[in-house]
Motif scaffolding. Sequence first.
Motif, PDB file in Angstrom:
ATOM      1  N   ILE A 123      -7.942  -6.243 -25.925  1.00  0.00           N
ATOM      2  CA  ILE A 123      -7.423  -4.909 -25.619  1.00  0.00           C
ATOM      3  C   ILE A 123      -8.240  -4.276 -24.497  1.00  0.00           C
ATOM      4  O   ILE A 123      -9.462  -4.369 -24.466  1.00  0.00           O
ATOM      5  CB  ILE A 123      -7.449  -4.012 -26.870  1.00  0.00           C
ATOM      6  CG1 ILE A 123      -6.582  -4.633 -27.979  1.00  0.00           C
ATOM      7  CG2 ILE A 123      -6.970  -2.605 -26.535  1.00  0.00           C
ATOM      8  CD1 ILE A 123      -6.642  -3.902 -29.298  1.00  0.00           C
ATOM      9  N   ASN A 124      -7.534  -3.606 -23.595  1.00  0.00           N
ATOM     10  CA  ASN A 124      -8.135  -2.891 -22.481  1.00  0.00           C
ATOM     11  C   ASN A 124      -7.599  -1.463 -22.503  1.00  0.00           C
ATOM     12  O   ASN A 124      -6.424  -1.261 -22.794  1.00  0.00           O
ATOM     13  CB  ASN A 124      -7.741  -3.600 -21.177  1.00  0.00           C
ATOM     14  CG  ASN A 124      -8.753  -3.420 -20.103  1.00  0.00           C
ATOM     15  OD1 ASN A 124      -9.159  -2.304 -19.827  1.00  0.00           O
ATOM     16  ND2 ASN A 124      -9.135  -4.515 -19.480  1.00  0.00           N
ATOM     17  N   VAL A 125      -8.435  -0.484 -22.165  1.00  0.00           N
ATOM     18  CA  VAL A 125      -8.047   0.926 -22.237  1.00  0.00           C
ATOM     19  C   VAL A 125      -8.365   1.627 -20.920  1.00  0.00           C
ATOM     20  O   VAL A 125      -9.443   1.433 -20.351  1.00  0.00           O
ATOM     21  CB  VAL A 125      -8.787   1.636 -23.392  1.00  0.00           C
ATOM     22  CG1 VAL A 125      -8.450   3.122 -23.419  1.00  0.00           C
ATOM     23  CG2 VAL A 125      -8.436   1.002 -24.721  1.00  0.00           C
ATOM     24  N   GLU A 126      -7.401   2.447 -20.452  1.00  0.00           N
ATOM     25  CA  GLU A 126      -7.616   3.354 -19.323  1.00  0.00           C
ATOM     26  C   GLU A 126      -8.164   2.659 -18.081  1.00  0.00           C
ATOM     27  O   GLU A 126      -9.246   2.992 -17.601  1.00  0.00           O
ATOM     28  CB  GLU A 126      -8.560   4.478 -19.733  1.00  0.00           C
ATOM     29  CG  GLU A 126      -7.923   5.553 -20.577  1.00  0.00           C
ATOM     30  CD  GLU A 126      -7.316   6.668 -19.763  1.00  0.00           C
ATOM     31  OE1 GLU A 126      -8.031   7.308 -18.974  1.00  0.00           O
ATOM     32  OE2 GLU A 126      -6.115   6.889 -19.908  1.00  0.00           O
ATOM     33  N   LYS A 127      -7.410   1.721 -17.558  1.00  0.00           N
ATOM     34  CA  LYS A 127      -7.820   1.040 -16.332  1.00  0.00           C
ATOM     35  C   LYS A 127      -6.891   1.428 -15.192  1.00  0.00           C
ATOM     36  O   LYS A 127      -5.700   1.651 -15.386  1.00  0.00           O
ATOM     37  CB  LYS A 127      -7.807  -0.477 -16.511  1.00  0.00           C
ATOM     38  CG  LYS A 127      -8.825  -0.982 -17.499  1.00  0.00           C
ATOM     39  CD  LYS A 127     -10.233  -0.793 -16.992  1.00  0.00           C
ATOM     40  CE  LYS A 127     -11.216  -1.357 -17.993  1.00  0.00           C
ATOM     41  NZ  LYS A 127     -12.563  -1.080 -17.715  1.00  0.00           N
ATOM     42  N   GLU A 128      -7.452   1.458 -14.009  1.00  0.00           N
ATOM     43  CA  GLU A 128      -6.692   1.833 -12.819  1.00  0.00           C
ATOM     44  C   GLU A 128      -5.919   0.632 -12.286  1.00  0.00           C
ATOM     45  O   GLU A 128      -6.427  -0.483 -12.269  1.00  0.00           O
ATOM     46  CB  GLU A 128      -7.649   2.342 -11.759  1.00  0.00           C
ATOM     47  CG  GLU A 128      -6.973   2.940 -10.558  1.00  0.00           C
ATOM     48  CD  GLU A 128      -7.989   3.530  -9.601  1.00  0.00           C
ATOM     49  OE1 GLU A 128      -8.397   2.813  -8.666  1.00  0.00           O
ATOM     50  OE2 GLU A 128      -8.370   4.697  -9.797  1.00  0.00           O
ATOM     51  N   ILE A 129      -4.681   0.896 -11.885  1.00  0.00           N
ATOM     52  CA  ILE A 129      -3.874  -0.114 -11.200  1.00  0.00           C
ATOM     53  C   ILE A 129      -3.285   0.544  -9.950  1.00  0.00           C
ATOM     54  O   ILE A 129      -3.171   1.764  -9.876  1.00  0.00           O
ATOM     55  CB  ILE A 129      -2.744  -0.685 -12.100  1.00  0.00           C
ATOM     56  CG1 ILE A 129      -1.825   0.426 -12.611  1.00  0.00           C
ATOM     57  CG2 ILE A 129      -3.321  -1.503 -13.229  1.00  0.00           C
ATOM     58  CD1 ILE A 129      -0.601  -0.072 -13.361  1.00  0.00           C
ATOM     59  N   LYS A 130      -2.919  -0.278  -8.998  1.00  0.00           N
ATOM     60  CA  LYS A 130      -2.333   0.238  -7.761  1.00  0.00           C
ATOM     61  C   LYS A 130      -0.858  -0.152  -7.736  1.00  0.00           C
ATOM     62  O   LYS A 130      -0.507  -1.325  -7.843  1.00  0.00           O
ATOM     63  CB  LYS A 130      -3.069  -0.348  -6.558  1.00  0.00           C
ATOM     64  CG  LYS A 130      -2.830   0.389  -5.279  1.00  0.00           C
ATOM     65  CD  LYS A 130      -3.775  -0.098  -4.197  1.00  0.00           C
ATOM     66  CE  LYS A 130      -3.580   0.697  -2.938  1.00  0.00           C
ATOM     67  NZ  LYS A 130      -4.462   0.232  -1.866  1.00  0.00           N
ATOM     68  N   ILE A 131       0.013   0.849  -7.592  1.00  0.00           N
ATOM     69  CA  ILE A 131       1.453   0.633  -7.542  1.00  0.00           C
ATOM     70  C   ILE A 131       1.985   1.342  -6.302  1.00  0.00           C
ATOM     71  O   ILE A 131       1.886   2.565  -6.200  1.00  0.00           O
ATOM     72  CB  ILE A 131       2.150   1.172  -8.805  1.00  0.00           C
ATOM     73  CG1 ILE A 131       1.570   0.488 -10.052  1.00  0.00           C
ATOM     74  CG2 ILE A 131       3.655   0.971  -8.728  1.00  0.00           C
ATOM     75  CD1 ILE A 131       2.027   1.079 -11.351  1.00  0.00           C
ATOM     76  N   TYR A 132       2.539   0.554  -5.383  1.00  0.00           N
ATOM     77  CA  TYR A 132       3.071   1.123  -4.131  1.00  0.00           C
ATOM     78  C   TYR A 132       2.060   2.047  -3.451  1.00  0.00           C
ATOM     79  O   TYR A 132       2.348   3.201  -3.154  1.00  0.00           O
ATOM     80  CB  TYR A 132       4.375   1.877  -4.376  1.00  0.00           C
ATOM     81  CG  TYR A 132       5.453   1.077  -5.024  1.00  0.00           C
ATOM     82  CD1 TYR A 132       5.945  -0.089  -4.441  1.00  0.00           C
ATOM     83  CD2 TYR A 132       6.007   1.471  -6.237  1.00  0.00           C
ATOM     84  CE1 TYR A 132       6.933  -0.837  -5.040  1.00  0.00           C
ATOM     85  CE2 TYR A 132       7.011   0.730  -6.835  1.00  0.00           C
ATOM     86  CZ  TYR A 132       7.468  -0.419  -6.240  1.00  0.00           C
ATOM     87  OH  TYR A 132       8.458  -1.153  -6.834  1.00  0.00           O
ATOM     88  N   ASP A 133       0.849   1.579  -3.241  1.00  0.00           N
ATOM     89  CA  ASP A 133      -0.215   2.331  -2.579  1.00  0.00           C
ATOM     90  C   ASP A 133      -0.621   3.609  -3.321  1.00  0.00           C
ATOM     91  O   ASP A 133      -1.225   4.505  -2.735  1.00  0.00           O
ATOM     92  CB  ASP A 133       0.171   2.680  -1.129  1.00  0.00           C
ATOM     93  CG  ASP A 133       0.344   1.434  -0.278  1.00  0.00           C
ATOM     94  OD1 ASP A 133      -0.393   0.456  -0.512  1.00  0.00           O
ATOM     95  OD2 ASP A 133       1.216   1.443   0.613  1.00  0.00           O
TER      96      ASP A 133
END
Length: 149
Positions: A58-68
């Motif tokens: 399980i991973n919580v509250e991580k940043e991802i990049k979607i369409y810049d």
Amino acid sequence: MQALDFPAYDFRLKNSENKSYIFDPIRKKFILLTPEEWVRQHVLQFLIKTKGYPASLINVEKEIKIYDTKKRYDIVIFNSDGSIFLIVECKRPKVAITQAVFDQIARYNLKLKASLLMVTNGLHHYYCAMDFEQERYHFLKEIPNYIIK
């Protein structure tokens, strides 16, 4: 905090400088207790204690990049091969679960490619299985318990 539609769980709480904090077993630290965090911590306990998912997946509250644009997902459960099994979007109890919330998690899933989605405000829970060929999701009654593969 408000009672939610989850089993009763024991939480580690503390107060500091007139603010309440709740211990997050995944991030291994105390987090400011907001209504959304109250829901997120219930979901984590539900996934670990009720559904049997290992905390190590399980991973919580991580940043991802979607369409810049930088976004943060609430909870992700990985398969043992590193692919993503489930994405969870948590809202505070007063937030209605609308099409916009489903659109938000669907946008995250364009990048993450999870098999299952869960959307909850702690009072109402929705579970979906992805059909990538048809570019749709199908509602489920519940998410499955963890099965060792």
